[in-house]
Design an enzyme around this catalytic site. Structure first.
Site, PDB file in Angstrom:
ATOM      1  N   ASN A 118      38.133  14.797  -0.745  1.00  0.00           N
ATOM      2  CA  ASN A 118      37.371  13.896  -0.270  1.00  0.00           C
ATOM      3  C   ASN A 118      37.494  13.984   1.203  1.00  0.00           C
ATOM      4  OD1 ASN A 118      38.096  11.184   0.940  1.00  0.00           O
ATOM      5  ND2 ASN A 118      39.466  11.786  -0.836  1.00  0.00           N
ATOM      6  N   CYS A 158      39.335  21.305  15.064  1.00  0.00           N
ATOM      7  CA  CYS A 158      39.841  20.301  14.121  1.00  0.00           C
ATOM      8  C   CYS A 158      38.812  20.179  12.853  1.00  0.00           C
ATOM      9  CB  CYS A 158      39.978  19.088  14.915  1.00  0.00           C
ATOM     10  SG  CYS A 158      38.424  18.221  14.796  1.00  0.00           S
ATOM     11  N   CYS A 173      11.281   6.608  -4.143  1.00  0.00           N
ATOM     12  CA  CYS A 173      10.040   6.762  -4.962  1.00  0.00           C
ATOM     13  C   CYS A 173      10.563   7.774  -6.096  1.00  0.00           C
ATOM     14  CB  CYS A 173       8.881   7.090  -4.285  1.00  0.00           C
ATOM     15  SG  CYS A 173       9.320   8.095  -2.795  1.00  0.00           S
ATOM     16  N   CYS A 436      37.713  15.704  18.738  1.00  0.00           N
ATOM     17  CA  CYS A 436      38.805  16.194  19.099  1.00  0.00           C
ATOM     18  C   CYS A 436      38.381  16.653  20.887  1.00  0.00           C
ATOM     19  CB  CYS A 436      39.530  17.265  18.496  1.00  0.00           C
ATOM     20  SG  CYS A 436      38.692  18.712  18.755  1.00  0.00           S
TER      21      CYS A 436
END
Lengths: 628, 362
Positions: A118, A158, A173, A436
């Site tokens: 993840n 990175c 909706c 970074c």
């Protein structure tokens, strides 16, 4: 057992002296632990917050059936010790995002190896390694594809240098009023689960949306809206409270969601001028369907008839209601889990009943599980190859041969150079990376009067920007503290809107995450409306922000423009490089018309745009990309 | 060919194989379920193949190896206390534990004693650690019985395998564009991930033909093509100096001639390079290399002998990479799904970290 004589002696030595952190003990983690132990590494810490499930056993080979339910990190360690009992392996059944694992913790390691699934955790570990100045090897797999790359502060890009596409979500909706695909019904069913049994989220309302812009515009629907607001007191009862009144009587629940609410939607006639209108179902008259499905399928692959759906709905509600009654105290809600039978039955039944109502093709429980649970298919061999490649990258790092480190792709077919394992050179850091670069900056578009401080913290800072304990000050010359990471210090701020703190168009916020040693300046741009009811948009490079450009190139296109199809995620075709805006994250609605979101967004490197992006474009087209 | 009996998947299997059925489909899983595989040689590479195939859910895996388990081997299936036993018997328990639904069988005989009848009972034969002459013999037997054949090895930081699928039919999914909307109305759309199944047939050649193929004519042509395309897509700055360019050429031919050299070493010395004889083995390898390069009419200077430092033993990550690719190829062959590699795969974790497919001998 370790074959320590084969590597050149210098490498052997570095291996022996190193201390490795393995984040994750799943598909990649199990293979990686085995490789590390066999290669002579003898000081390893492995951390994983998860427990073992039977569906892991087709590839996470350090686990057997008897280990189901136990901690992955603990069992992985036990099994790996069987390859060499003399190595030191420490197992932590914990989340790497816990405050215990601070920069000092990370500094003790020679190399950190991610084996995660993840983005939030990857982003977090990325920051910790940058702060600790420790090399990180990042990797990922999906199906037949995989990638490995090396990350080192100052030497390479990175994990956050390239913005990742945002999470896909649908306009309210569509979910509540006008579904047109199975996924809309599945999302609705998950929301229904949360409304009935779980933690109710105002963004997950399941009842008809009277504020649907499409429904408005004539006297009839205005009258309906008035009715709705007149009956204000009644409609304000939460779904859960309403269900409690009948003790979760399935016939009552069925009647509301698949009959009464549908009739209500039908009365919003503007919605149905160009769409097939829904057909309400009657509890007493569930249609019979003759099954014409093939034999030889797994039980779960058979599509349920409406009657079977009702049966499953009834039995799962009974189980779930019983379960929620047994909960007490603070944990008074259930959490939906794809591996829980009743939870899965409930969503399958309800989404298919809704699909039936809206004449949408129904899906088997097998397919619903994949969509509802975001399942990524996984096999042993891909993980085995990737874990091997991780160790090769580690060898180079240990030998100080940073220039030999590569971003390596595992392809499903040989590429133009006949390679199924294709290394490409590492990219240098994005000078404007929001993590970074020396002075990280982002711009966030949102509505300052509507966005609360709580939402800003949860959805923007934590959700999109992956901070874990942010401190935020308004750059107003007064040092106004908006959010404090100290418990209780800014609680009274949370429910106020940003505008209450005089945050307006152009205001800058100074954000700090002490734990990640990460400072970020945020410029707020006040927008009353973002496309498709999005709550906010995060832009990486503020200097490129043009009002029009934001609309045209930010992710999925709005339905009003005649737009080109979004770039395919399949990299055998060339991947389009977005050189306009780097959109980090958009929360809210993605347009239905564009099913495929671009999976790669590349920055334009000023001054090197031609060479850099061209060769990268070619390289990308040579390899199968999965987004880590 | 895998038996065409109607195979059913139980609920327990469906739960166990859920994540892979979602990738390659139920049909492929059923075909795996009927496959009987022979694995010859259980070193580091063999252990990886055994693990991968057992996890995938084949019907049976027969492990054939007459050697004795030693300490410090890359075969992670051997517990410490089993050192000294026959290698397949030492590994049996751990293999079986990986998947109780697969029949794991052991055979401790020397493969050279096995005749035609033995091999004909398998659906796939995969050989590791064999002298090339023995591989050629077994491949010929397999050919006669229409049995797919693989032969592979790991030498230190790298490895390779050869595959012969005779005449192989397979299917693959190709994307078709989703149907467009009519008249701009927001009607229901088709499932966006529409694909259709297309069938292909590939022809393979026996190992003997591949091994004896004239490398100088075949390889140089192919190598030049690859190097040339390399130059086109990469700027010279990416490659560094011109010496690197020469090395690239050398590397291309290196895949094949390094493997050939190592196999020749094995045939001549009746063993693989070993750490105990490091210096003399390197010298022997150089000698073999010179011989091969001379046959190929290539310049001696181009191949760096430093590569011979990296061919000792079986590095675990190299076994993992080669074993992963090879096992997946076996899965493809058994399931007749997706294009298999034709007919060589080379991986080197010391030089360019690439996994390359080469068609040799056609």
């Amino acid at each position: 057992m370790a074959d320590v004589n084969v590597a050149p002696s210098l490498l052997d030595d570095s291996i022996r002296k190193s201390k490795i952190l393995v984040v994750g003990a799943g598909g990649i983690g199990c293979e990686l632990l085995k490789n590390l132990v066999l290669s002579g590494f003898n000081d390893i810490l492995v951390i994983d917050l998860d427990t073992i499930d039977v569906s892991n056993l087709n590839r996470q080979f350090l686990f057997q059936k008897e280990h189901v339910g136990k901690s992955k990190a603990v069992i992985a360690r036990e099994s790996a010790l069987g390859f060499n009992p003399n190595v030191t392996i420490v197992a932590k059944h914990d989340s790497v995002m816990n405050s215990e694992y601070n920069v000092t913790f990370f500094k003790q390691f020679t190399v950190v190896m991610n084996a995660l699934d993840n983005r939030a955790a990857r982003s977090h570990v990325n920051r910790m390694c940058l702060a600790a100045n420790v090399p990180l090897i990042e990797s990922g797999t999906a199906g037949y594809l995989g990638q490995v790359t090396a990350i080192r502060k100052g030497l390479s890009e990175c994990y956050d240098c390239n913005p990742k596409a945002g999470q896909k979500s649908f306009p309210g909706c569509t979910i509540r009023n006008t579904p047109s695909e199975p996924i809309h019904c599945i999302v609705w069913a998950k929301h229904l689960f949360n409304q009935l049994f779980g933690e109710a989220d105002p963004d997950e309302d399941v009842s008809p949306d009277t504020a649907d812009p499409e429904a408005a515009g004539d006297a009839g629907s205005v009258a309906l809206q008035n009715q709705a607001s007149e009956a204000g007191n009644v409609t304000r009862v939460s779904t859960r409270a309403w269900a409690q009144q009948s003790e979760y009587d399935p016939s009552k629940l069925f009647g509301k969601f698949f009959c009464d609410d549908i009739k209500y939607l039908l009365s919003m006639d503007k919605l149905w001028t160009k769409r097939t209108p829904p057909t309400p179902l009657s509890w007493d008259n569930i249609p019979e369907e003759i099954s014409d499905q093939q034999g030889g399928l797994i039980k779960d692959q058979k599509v349920w008839s409406p009657a079977e759906c009702v049966q499953a709905m009834v039995s799962s509600i009974k189980i779930l209601y019983q379960r929620s009654k047994e909960l007490n105290g603070e944990e008074s809600f259930l959490v939906w889990d794809k591996d829980d039978e009743a939870s899965m039955d409930f969503v399958t039944a309800c989404s298919n009943l809704r699909s039936h109502v809206f004449s949408i093709p129904k899906k088997s429980r097998f397919d619903v599980k994949a969509m509802a649970g975001n399942i990524i298919p996984a096999i042993a061999t891909t993980n085995a190859v990737i874990a091997g490649l991780i160790v090769f990258e580690a060898f180079k790092i240990l030998e100080g041969k940073w220039e030999e480190c590569r971003h390596v792709y595992l392809n499903s077919k040989p590429n133009a150079l006949n390679k199924v394992i294709a290394p490409s050179s590492l990219d240098s850091a994005n000078p404007k990376c929001y993590v970074c670069s020396p002075h990280p900056e982002v711009t966030v578009l949102l509505n300052v009067s509507q966005m609360t401080v709580q939402s800003f913290e949860d959805k923007v800072l934590r959700g999109a920007l992956h901070m874990i304990s942010p401190d935020v000050m308004v750059d107003d010359g007064k040092g106004t503290v908006l959010i404090s990471s100290e418990e209780g210090e800014t609680t009274e701020n949370m429910s106020k809107s940003l505008s209450d703190f005089n945050i307006s168009d152009g205001t800058r916020l100074r954000c700090e995450d002490f734990h990640q040693e990460y400072d970020l300046n945020i410029t707020i741009i006040d927008r009353e409306h973002l496309e498709e009811n999005r709550e906010f948009t995060v832009i990486a490079d503020p200097s490129q922000l043009q009002p029009k450009a934001a609309v045209e190139s930010s992710g999925p296109q709005p339905s009003t423009s005649s737009s080109k199809p979004a770039p395919s995620t399949r990299a055998t075709e060339s991947v389009e490089i977005d050189e306009d805006l780097d959109v980090i994250f958009q929360k809210g609605c993605a347009n239905d018309d564009h099913q495929q979101e671009p999976s790669i967004r590349k920055r334009s490197i000023s001054g090197q745009a031609d060479i850099g992006s061209a060769s990268k474009k070619l390289r990308l087209s040579e390899n199968d990309i999965i987004e880590l | 060919m895998v038996a065409k009996e109607e195979v059913t998947i139980s609920e327990a299997e469906a739960a166990l194989y859920d994540r892979q059925i979602r990738l390659w489909g139920l049909e492929a899983q059923k075909r795996l379920r009927a496959a009987r595989v022979l694995l010859i040689g259980l070193g580091g590479l063999g252990a990886e193949i055994a693990k991968n195939l057992t996890l995938s859910g084949i019907k049976s895996l027969t492990l054939l190896d007459h050697s004795i388990a030693v300490a410090n081997s890359a075969n992670f299936l051997i517990p410490l206390e089993n050192v000294g036993k026959n290698v397949v018997e030492a590994s049996l328990e751990r293999v079986q534990r990986l998947n109780p639904m697969v029949d794991i069988l052991t055979d401790t005989e020397n493969v050279t004693a096995k005749n035609e009848d033995f091999f004909s009972g398998f659906d796939v034969v995969c050989a590791t650690r064999l002298p090339v002459e023995e591989s050629i013999r077994i491949n010929a037997i397999c050919r006669k019985h229409s049995i797919p054949f693989y032969s592979g090895d790991v030498f230190g930081f790298g490895g390779f395998f050869f595959v012969d699928l005779l005449e192989h039919e397979y299917s693959e999914e190709v994307n078709v564009p989703a149907a467009t909307l009519k008249d701009g109305c927001t009607a229901k759309k088709n499932d966006p991930s529409e694909t259709k199944t297309v069938k292909h047939t590939l022809n393979y050649i026996p190992l003997q033909a591949a091994f004896e193929a004239d490398p100088s004519s075949q390889l140089n042509k192919r190598s030049w093509q690859r190097i040339k395309s390399h130059f086109i897509t990469m700027k010279s700055t990416d490659l560094g100096s011109t010496t690197v360019a020469f090395v690239s050429l050398a590397l291309a031919s290196l895949y094949v001639d390094l493997t050939t050299g190592l196999l020749m070493f094995r045939s001549q010395m009746k063993r693989d390079p070993e750490a105990a004889n490091r210096q003399s083995d390197i010298a022997k390898l150089c000698e073999i290399r010179d011989h091969i390069l001379h046959e190929m009419k290539l310049d001696n200077q181009m191949v760096d002998s430093g590569i011979f430092e990296t061919v000792f033993g079986e590095l675990s990550p190299a076994a993992a990479v080669v074993g992963g690719v090879l096992a997946q190829e076996i899965i493809k062959a058994v399931s007749h799904k997706d294009a298999p590699i034709r007919n060589h795969f080379f991986f080197n974790g010391a030089t360019d970290f690439s996994g390359v497919v080469e068609a040799i001998g056609f």
